[in-house]
Structure formats: C-alpha cells, structure tokens
Design an enzyme around this catalytic site. Structure first.
Site, PDB file in Angstrom:
ATOM      1  N   GLY A 105      14.903  22.241 -26.813  1.00 21.55           N
ATOM      2  CA  GLY A 105      14.079  23.368 -27.237  1.00 21.55           C
ATOM      3  C   GLY A 105      13.091  23.003 -28.319  1.00 21.55           C
ATOM      4  O   GLY A 105      12.401  21.981 -28.245  1.00 21.55           O
ATOM      5  N   LYS A 159       0.844  -1.177   0.000  1.00 26.46           N
ATOM      6  CA  LYS A 159       0.000   0.000   0.000  1.00 26.46           C
ATOM      7  C   LYS A 159       0.891   1.243   0.000  1.00 26.46           C
ATOM      8  O   LYS A 159       1.764   1.382   0.845  1.00 26.46           O
ATOM      9  CB  LYS A 159      -0.897   0.019   1.232  1.00 26.46           C
ATOM     10  CG  LYS A 159      -1.980  -1.052   1.228  1.00 26.46           C
ATOM     11  CD  LYS A 159      -2.863  -0.920   2.456  1.00 26.46           C
ATOM     12  CE  LYS A 159      -3.968  -1.975   2.417  1.00 26.46           C
ATOM     13  NZ  LYS A 159      -4.856  -1.876   3.618  1.00 26.46           N
ATOM     14  N   ASP A 190       1.185  21.079 -24.265  1.00 22.07           N
ATOM     15  CA  ASP A 190      -0.073  21.822 -24.395  1.00 22.07           C
ATOM     16  C   ASP A 190       0.131  23.289 -24.019  1.00 22.07           C
ATOM     17  O   ASP A 190      -0.473  24.184 -24.621  1.00 22.07           O
ATOM     18  CB  ASP A 190      -1.154  21.209 -23.507  1.00 22.07           C
ATOM     19  CG  ASP A 190      -1.513  19.795 -23.924  1.00 22.07           C
ATOM     20  OD1 ASP A 190      -1.473  19.497 -25.130  1.00 22.07           O
ATOM     21  OD2 ASP A 190      -1.848  18.976 -23.043  1.00 22.07           O
TER      22      ASP A 190
END
Length: 313
Positions: free
Chosen positions: A229, A27, A256
């Site tokens: 770049g 977990k 985006d």
C-alpha cells in the site's frame, strides 16, 4: 476548479505488446501493438482528465515521434503546451510474456535538451501556471537538464503561490526539497536512500516519515510501498492504507495514476487522508488495465469505497 498543470521533462511514446515467450536469438511474433503518450507528467494529466478533472500538460517534443506524440495527446483530448526541441521524442517499449505474465520494460534515455530548450520550459511554466493552484512535476530529468531543475521549478511554484507536487528521485529530489515542496511521493527504496537509512522493516518507516517532515520544507509525504500500500504523513496525522486485492494485468503507470488521483482530490478540496484514498484507488485501478492504458474512471470509483486508511498517529 483551476487546471492542474503538469510538467514532463522526458516524455515518451509508450508502445506495448504481448508475446507467448521471450527468448533470445529468435524472432518474437508479437500481438498487435498499443501506443500511448507517456512520461510522468503526461500520465498524471491523462489520469486527471480520465477522472473528470482539468489538466494542462507542459512538455518538450521533437522529430517525427514528437509529431506522433501530439496526435496521441489530441486523441486523448488533453489541454497542452509544448516546446519544440531539436532532438526526437523517445519511445519506450513494454512486452508482456503471456506464459508467465511477466513484464519486460525497455526504457530509452531520451533526447538531450540544450540550455535554451529546458530554459524555455521553465519560462513557459511561469506563464501557463500563472493562476494554477497545483503544479505536478513528475518523472526523470532528460539528458542535458541540470540536476537542480526541479529546485528551479519549486521557486517558480513559490512565486506563483502554487502547490508543487513532486514525484522524482535521487539528486533532483534532494536539490528540490531545499526549496520547499507541498507534496513528495518517493517509493520505499527512494525514501530510504533520501533519508540515508538502511532499514528494511516496515514498522520503522512511520518514524522516518515524521522525522522527514520535521526537518524538511514539505507539508505532505506519501511513501508508496508496492503491495503493502502506501504511507501518508502530514503535520496533522499519519495514515497507512492497503490496496484492494485485484488481478494485476500491468503495473505500468500505477505510480502516476496514484499521483493523478490524489492531486485531483486535493484540488477538489478534500482532506489529505480522503485524497489519499483516491490515490490508492487510482493506482490500484491502473493494475487492472493492459499495457500502458493507466486507470479507468469506472474501476477507480468502484475501488474507492474499499480503501480504508488506518490512522497511525
């Protein structure tokens, strides 16, 4: 300025969190989670809004997760137009491992769209983009959507006298470029695949980019190069720019953010090489944010003067 219309075929709720170490069969106790509306076009709309521009987002939504998506978009203050679908809006999950600072990104396929659903999106685009100068279609196609969907979007854009900015890859891009696109933004691998070239040298990319514009129906090509770049090619010139050095917190949405920043610059009447600077600054600013926050306006404006493209041709 007229609103920039964005189209998202497979939106998502982006959930992000942090753990100490990612290990199997245990977990993993996570930190508090962050939820953001996501998917290519919605991210672009968020960036345009953050940078002070006007956007109108078009997307499908469905199920309880679709309702949550609406709430998150309302909180962001985005103008929007959604199409109701029978499936449930997907959720994606990003985990940052604190010890190594690595990101683990889990991306779901999303709901299958029936023909009447994706056709409703196309019909709505004709309406909401009636006076648009720019349409941004960004992201992967949802299951069930035909591979030539973005080609159909290109035809709508041409009929509306709008400039189409397309950020996708593979067969959907190959089909769309035959219909004419104003701006295409593949990454380095996507561009090489599209050109059928097996070169890895950065020095070979400018020639390939010029060859693309000579034979294809596009006016602007931007090839994103990650840490190297980006390369801008138009029929008037070619530029390359390096991103300013920053400490990376998350790479989610950097592409985006680039598209949002550059498209907004173009919509404001800037020359492509100046809009390119805003794209680089926005994409770099996204690296400073945590999780799925995307770029912040203050960071983008601070980084912009540091972006100095070099003319190659």
């Amino acid at each position: 300025m007229k609103p920039i219309v964005t189209l998202t075929l497979n939106p998502t709720i982006d959930l992000s969190t942090t753990v100490d170490v990612v290990t199997p069969e245990h977990k993993l106790r996570c930190d508090s989670e962050r939820r953001d509306p996501g998917g290519g076009g919605l991210n672009v709309a968020r960036v345009i809004h953050e940078l002070g521009g006007e956007s109108l987002a078009l997307y499908p939504r469905g199920g309880p997760t679709g309702d949550l998506l609406e709430q998150l978009l309302e909180q962001k203050g985005l103008r929007r137009w959604s199409i109701s679908i029978s499936g449930h809006t997907r959720e994606n999950f990003t985990v940052t491992e604190r010890k190594s600072k690595r990101e683990f990104r889990f991306v779901m396929p999303g709901p299958t769209l029936a023909e009447k659903e994706w056709q409703a999106l196309l019909d709505s685009l004709s309406s909401v983009a009636a006076d648009a100068e720019y349409i941004v279609a960004s992201g992967s196609l949802a299951p069930g959507v035909p591979v030539d969907f973005y080609a159909r979007v290109a035809r709508v854009a041409r009929k509306q006298n709008a400039r189409l900015v397309l950020d996708t890859a593979g067969e959907p891009l190959l089909a769309a470029k035959e219909e004419g696109i104003f701006m295409v933004k593949p990454n380095r691998k996507e561009f090489r695949d599209m050109m059928g070239a097996q070169v890895d040298e950065l020095a070979a990319l400018p020639g390939l980019a010029r060859a693309f514009l000579e034979r294809e129906h596009a006016e602007v090509l931007v090839v994103s190069l990650g840490a190297d770049g980006a390369l801008l090619t138009t029929r008037q010139g070619q530029f390359r720019a390096q991103p300013p050095p920053v400490e990376t917190h998350s790479s989610v949405g950097a592409g985006d953010s680039f598209v949002g920043g550059m498209t907004l610059g173009l919509a404001r009447g800037l020359a492509p090489e100046e809009a390119f600077r805003w794209g680089i600054a926005s994409g770099t600013a996204a690296l400073l944010s945590h999780g799925t926050e995307l770029c912040r306006r203050a960071d983008t404006e601070r980084l912009f003067p540091l972006v100095q493209p070099v003319r190659l041709a």
